[in-house]
Design a protein around this motif. Structure first.
Motif, PDB file in Angstrom:
ATOM      1  N   THR A  39       0.806  -1.222   0.000  1.00  0.00           N
ATOM      2  CA  THR A  39       0.000   0.000   0.000  1.00  0.00           C
ATOM      3  C   THR A  39       0.843   1.278   0.000  1.00  0.00           C
ATOM      4  O   THR A  39       0.287   2.370   0.065  1.00  0.00           O
ATOM      5  N   VAL A  40       2.163   1.153  -0.074  1.00  0.00           N
ATOM      6  CA  VAL A  40       3.011   2.347  -0.010  1.00  0.00           C
ATOM      7  C   VAL A  40       3.209   2.971  -1.381  1.00  0.00           C
ATOM      8  O   VAL A  40       3.937   3.955  -1.520  1.00  0.00           O
ATOM      9  N   ASN A  41       2.569   2.417  -2.390  1.00  0.00           N
ATOM     10  CA  ASN A  41       2.716   2.900  -3.761  1.00  0.00           C
ATOM     11  C   ASN A  41       1.343   2.885  -4.427  1.00  0.00           C
ATOM     12  O   ASN A  41       0.679   1.853  -4.460  1.00  0.00           O
ATOM     13  N   ILE A  42       0.908   4.025  -4.951  1.00  0.00           N
ATOM     14  CA  ILE A  42      -0.433   4.076  -5.541  1.00  0.00           C
ATOM     15  C   ILE A  42      -0.548   3.206  -6.777  1.00  0.00           C
ATOM     16  O   ILE A  42      -1.646   2.791  -7.165  1.00  0.00           O
ATOM     17  N   GLY A  43       0.589   2.890  -7.396  1.00  0.00           N
ATOM     18  CA  GLY A  43       0.567   1.981  -8.540  1.00  0.00           C
ATOM     19  C   GLY A  43       0.277   0.560  -8.109  1.00  0.00           C
ATOM     20  O   GLY A  43      -0.527  -0.145  -8.735  1.00  0.00           O
ATOM     21  N   ASP A  44       0.928   0.117  -7.022  1.00  0.00           N
ATOM     22  CA  ASP A  44       0.648  -1.214  -6.498  1.00  0.00           C
ATOM     23  C   ASP A  44      -0.790  -1.312  -6.009  1.00  0.00           C
ATOM     24  O   ASP A  44      -1.429  -2.359  -6.125  1.00  0.00           O
ATOM     25  N   ILE A  45      -1.309  -0.235  -5.448  1.00  0.00           N
ATOM     26  CA  ILE A  45      -2.714  -0.212  -5.059  1.00  0.00           C
ATOM     27  C   ILE A  45      -3.602  -0.347  -6.290  1.00  0.00           C
ATOM     28  O   ILE A  45      -4.588  -1.088  -6.292  1.00  0.00           O
ATOM     29  N   ALA A  46      -3.225   0.343  -7.375  1.00  0.00           N
ATOM     30  CA  ALA A  46      -4.075   0.425  -8.570  1.00  0.00           C
ATOM     31  C   ALA A  46      -4.223  -0.891  -9.310  1.00  0.00           C
ATOM     32  O   ALA A  46      -5.214  -1.094 -10.011  1.00  0.00           O
ATOM     33  N   HIS A  47      -3.242  -1.796  -9.181  1.00  0.00           N
ATOM     34  CA  HIS A  47      -3.362  -3.089  -9.862  1.00  0.00           C
ATOM     35  C   HIS A  47      -4.711  -3.741  -9.579  1.00  0.00           C
ATOM     36  O   HIS A  47      -5.388  -4.239 -10.490  1.00  0.00           O
ATOM     37  N   THR A  48      -5.099  -3.748  -8.314  1.00  0.00           N
ATOM     38  CA  THR A  48      -6.297  -4.494  -7.917  1.00  0.00           C
ATOM     39  C   THR A  48      -7.589  -3.856  -8.403  1.00  0.00           C
ATOM     40  O   THR A  48      -8.391  -4.532  -9.067  1.00  0.00           O
ATOM     41  N   PRO A  49      -7.859  -2.585  -8.105  1.00  0.00           N
ATOM     42  CA  PRO A  49      -9.113  -2.019  -8.611  1.00  0.00           C
ATOM     43  C   PRO A  49      -9.174  -1.971 -10.127  1.00  0.00           C
ATOM     44  O   PRO A  49     -10.260  -1.995 -10.705  1.00  0.00           O
ATOM     45  N   GLY A  50      -7.999  -1.917 -10.768  1.00  0.00           N
ATOM     46  CA  GLY A  50      -7.987  -1.952 -12.230  1.00  0.00           C
ATOM     47  C   GLY A  50      -8.502  -3.270 -12.767  1.00  0.00           C
ATOM     48  O   GLY A  50      -9.391  -3.311 -13.628  1.00  0.00           O
ATOM     49  N   VAL A  51      -7.968  -4.379 -12.250  1.00  0.00           N
ATOM     50  CA  VAL A  51      -8.431  -5.695 -12.693  1.00  0.00           C
ATOM     51  C   VAL A  51      -9.880  -5.920 -12.279  1.00  0.00           C
ATOM     52  O   VAL A  51     -10.681  -6.478 -13.038  1.00  0.00           O
ATOM     53  N   LEU A  52     -10.244  -5.469 -11.078  1.00  0.00           N
ATOM     54  CA  LEU A  52     -11.631  -5.625 -10.622  1.00  0.00           C
ATOM     55  C   LEU A  52     -12.604  -4.892 -11.546  1.00  0.00           C
ATOM     56  O   LEU A  52     -13.685  -5.403 -11.847  1.00  0.00           O
ATOM     57  N   ALA A  53     -12.224  -3.703 -11.991  1.00  0.00           N
ATOM     58  CA  ALA A  53     -13.099  -2.940 -12.890  1.00  0.00           C
ATOM     59  C   ALA A  53     -13.243  -3.644 -14.237  1.00  0.00           C
ATOM     60  O   ALA A  53     -14.324  -3.655 -14.838  1.00  0.00           O
ATOM     61  N   ILE A  54     -12.155  -4.236 -14.721  1.00  0.00           N
ATOM     62  CA  ILE A  54     -12.204  -4.968 -15.996  1.00  0.00           C
ATOM     63  C   ILE A  54     -13.079  -6.211 -15.851  1.00  0.00           C
ATOM     64  O   ILE A  54     -13.907  -6.520 -16.724  1.00  0.00           O
ATOM     65  N   LEU A  55     -12.926  -6.925 -14.746  1.00  0.00           N
ATOM     66  CA  LEU A  55     -13.768  -8.102 -14.491  1.00  0.00           C
ATOM     67  C   LEU A  55     -15.234  -7.705 -14.379  1.00  0.00           C
ATOM     68  O   LEU A  55     -16.123  -8.378 -14.902  1.00  0.00           O
ATOM     69  N   LEU A 276       2.875  20.635 -10.949  1.00  0.00           N
ATOM     70  CA  LEU A 276       2.679  19.993  -9.653  1.00  0.00           C
ATOM     71  C   LEU A 276       3.685  18.853  -9.526  1.00  0.00           C
ATOM     72  O   LEU A 276       3.674  17.910 -10.324  1.00  0.00           O
ATOM     73  N   VAL A 277       4.575  18.944  -8.550  1.00  0.00           N
ATOM     74  CA  VAL A 277       5.509  17.864  -8.242  1.00  0.00           C
ATOM     75  C   VAL A 277       4.843  16.963  -7.205  1.00  0.00           C
ATOM     76  O   VAL A 277       4.567  17.397  -6.083  1.00  0.00           O
ATOM     77  N   CYS A 278       4.559  15.719  -7.588  1.00  0.00           N
ATOM     78  CA  CYS A 278       3.759  14.842  -6.730  1.00  0.00           C
ATOM     79  C   CYS A 278       4.345  13.437  -6.691  1.00  0.00           C
ATOM     80  O   CYS A 278       5.150  13.074  -7.553  1.00  0.00           O
ATOM     81  N   PRO A 279       3.947  12.615  -5.723  1.00  0.00           N
ATOM     82  CA  PRO A 279       4.561  11.304  -5.556  1.00  0.00           C
ATOM     83  C   PRO A 279       3.722  10.157  -6.098  1.00  0.00           C
ATOM     84  O   PRO A 279       2.504  10.259  -6.238  1.00  0.00           O
ATOM     85  N   GLU A 280       4.409   9.045  -6.380  1.00  0.00           N
ATOM     86  CA  GLU A 280       3.713   7.782  -6.625  1.00  0.00           C
ATOM     87  C   GLU A 280       3.882   6.843  -5.437  1.00  0.00           C
ATOM     88  O   GLU A 280       3.039   5.986  -5.204  1.00  0.00           O
ATOM     89  N   ASP A 281       4.973   7.006  -4.695  1.00  0.00           N
ATOM     90  CA  ASP A 281       5.104   6.197  -3.480  1.00  0.00           C
ATOM     91  C   ASP A 281       5.497   7.084  -2.305  1.00  0.00           C
ATOM     92  O   ASP A 281       5.759   8.275  -2.457  1.00  0.00           O
ATOM     93  N   ARG A 282       5.550   6.481  -1.128  1.00  0.00           N
ATOM     94  CA  ARG A 282       5.721   7.255   0.100  1.00  0.00           C
ATOM     95  C   ARG A 282       7.140   7.779   0.314  1.00  0.00           C
ATOM     96  O   ARG A 282       7.384   8.512   1.274  1.00  0.00           O
ATOM     97  N   THR A 283       8.067   7.418  -0.542  1.00  0.00           N
ATOM     98  CA  THR A 283       9.426   7.942  -0.413  1.00  0.00           C
ATOM     99  C   THR A 283       9.654   9.163  -1.293  1.00  0.00           C
ATOM    100  O   THR A 283      10.691   9.819  -1.175  1.00  0.00           O
TER     101      THR A 283
END
Length: 420
Positions: A39-55, A276-283
């Motif tokens: 959950t420390v990376n919005i990309g890793d979070i996005a994998h799941t809702p992305g596949v769920l939406a496709i399903l 806008l300088v923004c993050p994808e993960d918590r680091t």
């Protein structure tokens, strides 16, 4: 394809799937999705809702069970608010029940066959079919320059050969699997599941933009990244600093961010856009401040906003869709942008494996920059400026890539429909 045509086509396909299953006397399919890596990376979070939406779009009759690694830090609530029927499998008894009830295991998108041990367990304990959706197949650890041991890689290839299908999110990985002898009957390019993510948190996004004077369509997003994610600075990861990776980060951080600083200066001085300088993960909040925001001249800094805190996927996408585009050293924010029709540039290097080549695979090779190639480093600022100055052409290019992705999503789900 217009949104109305796309929705009608999706509904028709879903209805046909339900009718055919009823005619064949098949029961409701139950799919166990192995995903949600961290959950420390919005990309890793996005994998799941992305596949769920496709399903949800193509197999609406299916019952979906999620077998996650981590849905803490508000992610479980985020998923259930969007997918209220989702059943999240946690604990030994719940997993035992899911193994008994589910007909098919689908391994979600990731940087490898992330849950190989769990897929093997499913295969050996149940004998039921499984498939893999949108992975990269890495073969080398760039930090040590040592290839993955042959016996370990061979075991991975042997397991993939037992799958009903394997969709690779980049063509380099697909060719590697074929070259190493994978005999899975269906091996094709299949976009990362995060392309399908449709989460939104408009309220938070709009409030942030208004506080910082960022108007819709009048700013671009820029995301920093070091060669290796310094997980050791995240307390919950509880990792000691990897000195080899840290040294590589230090050696390359100026090289990998100087082109973005130049692009930001060009945007501010030659267009009416803000950045806008923004993050994808918590680091990456700290990385963005050190390497992108702080070194900027004062006249440029006045029109640049640095985001000091982490966000979840919904707020990020609600921000991206209001921007004029995105550029940076990350992969999944660009994926979420293209999935929502927003222009996005990807900068990559060898330490990120071959996943960046998916940009070439979906027709966006002009927006892929290899920072191990100095010619690409030099041409990045002009490409960012070109995107900003020709927004309609950029949107058209993004839309074309998105339609290709949607086509592959549909075709891959047709394969899943036939399997379950």
């Amino acid at each position: 394809m217009k949104r109305r045509q796309f929705l009608c086509g999706s509904i028709t396909a879903a209805m046909m799937s339900s009718v055919l299953r009823a005619a064949e006397g098949k029961s409701t399919p139950r799919i166990l999705l192995r995903s949600s890596w961290q959950t420390v990376n919005i990309g890793d979070i996005a994998h799941t809702p992305g596949v769920l939406a496709i399903l949800e779009r193509y197999l609406p009759e299916a019952e979906i069970y999620l077998w996650p690694s981590n849905v803490k830090n508000g992610v479980q609530e985020l998923l259930l608010s969007r997918f209220p029927k989702l059943q999240i499998v946690q604990g030994a008894e719940a997993l035992k029940s899911a193994f008994a009830q589910c007909d098919f295991l689908l391994h979600g998108s990731g940087p490898s066959l992330v849950a190989e041990r769990d897929v093997r367990r499913w295969h050996e304990e149940t004998g039921k079919p499984f498939g893999v959706y949108g992975i990269t197949l890495p073969v080398q650890d760039s930090a040590s320059t040592q290839a993955t041991p042959g016996d370990v890689f061979a075991r991975t290839i042997a397991l993939l050969s037992e799958a009903e299908f394997v969709y690779f999110r980049d063509s380099v990985s697909m060719q590697l699997a074929k070259d190493r002898g994978c005999t899975c009957p269906v091996m094709e390019f299949g976009p990362d599941g995060a392309f399908g993510t449709d989460l939104r948190d408009d309220e938070k996004a709009i409030a942030f933009l208004q506080r910082h004077g960022l108007e819709e369509g009048k700013f671009m997003c820029c995301i920093p990244r070091l060669r290796y994610t310094p997980y050791w600075v995240i307390p919950e990861k509880k990792r000691e600093r990897d000195e080899i990776k840290h040294a590589r980060n230090e050696a390359m951080k100026q090289h990998d961010h100087a082109p973005h600083r130049k692009a930001i200066m060009e945007l501010v001085r030659r267009t009416d856009l803000k950045v806008l300088v923004c993050p994808e993960d918590r680091t990456q909040m700290a990385v963005g401040k050190e390497l992108l925001y702080d070194p900027l001249p004062d006249d440029v800094k006045a029109r640049v906003v640095w985001r000091p805190d982490y966000w979840l996927t919904g707020e990020a996408i609600s921000t991206y869709v209001r921007s004029a585009g995105l550029f940076g050293n990350e992969m999944h924010s660009p994926i979420m942008c293209i999935g929502n029709g927003v222009p996005a540039i990807v900068c990559r290097w060898s330490e990120q494996t071959s996943k960046g080549y998916m940009w070439r695979d979906i027709g966006l090779g002009d927006w892929l920059f290899d920072f191990d190639n100095e010619a690409d480093v030099e041409r990045l600022p002009s490409a960012v400026l070109e995107m900003a100055k020709n927004p309609e052409a950029a949107k058209e290019k993004a839309a074309k890539a998105r339609q290709f992705v949607i086509q592959r999503q549909r075709e891959s789900m047709e394969m899943l429909q036939r399997t379950v």
